[in-house]
Scaffold this motif. Structure first.
Motif, short mmCIF file in Angstrom:
data_model
loop_
_atom_site.label_atom_id
_atom_site.label_comp_id
_atom_site.label_asym_id
_atom_site.label_seq_id
_atom_site.Cartn_x
_atom_site.Cartn_y
_atom_site.Cartn_z
N ILE A 1 23.12 31.42 -23.63
CA ILE A 1 22.48 31.74 -22.34
C ILE A 1 22.07 30.45 -21.63
O ILE A 1 22.29 30.28 -20.43
N ASP A 2 21.50 29.51 -22.40
CA ASP A 2 21.13 28.21 -21.83
C ASP A 2 22.33 27.58 -21.12
O ASP A 2 22.21 27.04 -20.02
N ARG A 3 23.48 27.67 -21.76
CA ARG A 3 24.68 27.05 -21.20
C ARG A 3 25.15 27.77 -19.94
O ARG A 3 25.78 27.17 -19.06
N LEU A 4 24.88 29.06 -19.85
CA LEU A 4 25.32 29.80 -18.66
C LEU A 4 24.49 29.46 -17.43
O LEU A 4 24.96 29.58 -16.30
N HIS A 5 23.24 29.01 -17.64
CA HIS A 5 22.37 28.70 -16.50
C HIS A 5 23.00 27.67 -15.56
O HIS A 5 23.00 27.86 -14.34
N SER A 6 23.51 26.58 -16.14
CA SER A 6 23.99 25.49 -15.27
C SER A 6 25.22 25.92 -14.48
O SER A 6 25.36 25.59 -13.29
N SER B 1 25.36 26.24 -10.38
CA SER B 1 26.37 25.43 -9.68
C SER B 1 27.24 26.28 -8.76
O SER B 1 27.55 25.89 -7.63
N HIS B 2 27.64 27.46 -9.25
CA HIS B 2 28.55 28.31 -8.48
C HIS B 2 27.85 29.40 -7.68
O HIS B 2 28.50 30.18 -7.00
N PRO C 1 20.00 31.85 -5.50
CA PRO C 1 21.23 32.64 -5.33
C PRO C 1 22.07 32.75 -6.61
O PRO C 1 23.28 32.67 -6.58
N TYR C 2 21.41 32.86 -7.73
CA TYR C 2 22.10 32.98 -9.03
C TYR C 2 21.19 33.79 -9.95
O TYR C 2 19.97 33.80 -9.75
N PHE D 1 27.65 39.97 -4.76
CA PHE D 1 27.57 38.66 -5.44
C PHE D 1 28.78 38.46 -6.35
O PHE D 1 29.19 39.39 -7.06
N GLU D 2 29.30 37.24 -6.35
CA GLU D 2 30.36 36.92 -7.30
C GLU D 2 29.74 36.97 -8.72
O GLU D 2 28.72 36.32 -8.97
N THR D 3 30.36 37.74 -9.59
CA THR D 3 29.76 37.97 -10.92
C THR D 3 30.80 37.70 -12.00
O THR D 3 31.97 38.05 -11.85
N ARG D 4 30.37 37.05 -13.06
CA ARG D 4 31.26 36.75 -14.19
C ARG D 4 30.64 37.29 -15.48
O ARG D 4 29.43 37.36 -15.60
#
Ligand code: F6P
Length: 336
Positions: A156-161, A165-166, A220-221, A252-255
């Motif tokens: 989850i920590d890694r998904l934050h950045s 960014s996007h 916006p994320y 929202f663009e979602t991944r």
């Protein structure tokens, strides 16, 4: 005394540390013999049983998986017909043939049920709870959980950045079919904005509102942590379903990311190594005292045990009044 030890159900970090804890205490302190039963209850049916010695216990503390192998065999399931194997009888025969005075069963909920049935059939049984899902009733924590939460939190920590960014919504699916312990603990530790658990019904409009409100506050994320067992429509996987619904609801663009078996693999955390070691040691103490039919349990900071009869067939679920949920809600985290 001669102990048989087996591991059953899904693997998790810390199993080998428990095997080491049981065996070293049994051999060094109590002078007992220990036999490894391979591939869970399947190995007890098929007589895959071999003595363990000091050499087989080296390097186990930090090793993932289980050196004994595992299976999801449920030996007490109703026989299909009179021609099919009489598994309980085969297990009892092998226990007698190998002169095993006691069986140590390391496993999750299914294993606790089987261990209880084995005890009812007259076998001396001690069980030890293990599962990353943390849903075994009768213990505050099962080993494997802390390791899984650490792995999920790092993800989850890694998904934050990448989310910031996007300017995207990132949905991450973690394990937990019936219980949302991993989603709750990793979601809170990883700063999730929305956390969905099987135990708490959700409304997609509320989720959408949370994401839009964050946008209004200049964010916006968003990070959405979902347990794999939340209800979905059309047989879709949890993360895919929630990501599609969020995109439809908010634009929202979602991944999505599905963490999967990475949560179960690899080395246990220091906490899990010590919990597993303590539980293994206590199991051997109970055997020495001839106190059988019990599951080892962590209650508060104490290692103790509970009757298998009380554990069998129950699940430990997250409740809405859990302090992490109450605190999360106070901080504006959406739980559905
Ligand atoms: O160990 C528990 C668990 O990880 C669940 O959360 C998960 O759904 C399940 O096992 C899947 O395991 P398998 O594919 O090995 O049956």
């Amino acid at each position: 005394m001669r102990i048989g030890i087996l591991t059953s159900g899904g693997d998790c970090p810390g199993i080998n540390a428990t095997i080491r804890g049981v065996c070293k205490t049994a051999m060094n302190y109590y002078g007992m013999e220990v036999c490894g039963i391979h591939n869970g209850f399947r190995g007890l049916i098929d007589n895959e049983i071999a003595p363990l010695n000091e050499d087989s216990l080296s390097g186990l503390l930090n090793m993932g998986g289980t050196i004994l192998g595992t299976s999801r065999e449920k030996p007490f399931k109703k026989r299909i017909n009179a021609m099919s194997e009489d598994k309980p009888a085969m297990m009892l025969q092998n226990i007698r043939n190998n002169k095993l005075d006691c069986i140590v069963c390391i496993g999750g909920n299914g294993t606790q049920k089987t261990a209880y049935k084995l005890a009812e059939a007259g076998v001396n049984v001690i069980s030890i709870p293990k599962t990353i899902d943390n849903d075994v009733w009768g213990t505050d924590i099962s080993f494997g959980f802390d390791s899984a939460v650490s792995i999920a939190t790092e993800a989850i920590d890694r998904l934050h950045s990448t989310a910031t960014s996007h300017q995207r919504v990132m949905v991450i699916e973690v394990m937990g079919h019936k219980a949302g312990w991993i989603a709750l603990y990793s979601g809170m530790a990883g700063g999730g904005d929305i956390i969905l658990l099987p135990e708490i019904p959700f409304d997609i409009h509320c989720i959408g509102d949370t994401i839009i409100n964050r946008l209004k506050k200049g964010k916006p994320y968003s990070i959405v942590v979902v347990a794999e067992g939340i209800p979905t429509i059309g047989g879709k996987k949890a993360a895919q379903y929630i990501a599609e619904e969020i995109e439809y609801e908010t634009g929202f663009e979602t991944r999505e990311t599905v963490l999967g078996y990475i949560q179960r693999g690899g080395s246990p955390t220091a906490f899990d190594r010590n919990l597993a070691t303590r539980m293994g040691g206590h199991a051997t103490e109970l055997i020495a005292q001839k106190q059988f039919g019990r599951m080892i349990s962590l209650q508060g900071s104490n290692i103790t045990s509970v009757p298998l009869e009380e554990v069998s067939g129950k699940l430990k679920l997250v409740t809405e009044n859990h302090d992490l949920i109450l605190q999360g809600r106070r901080m504006g985290i959406c739980f559905g």
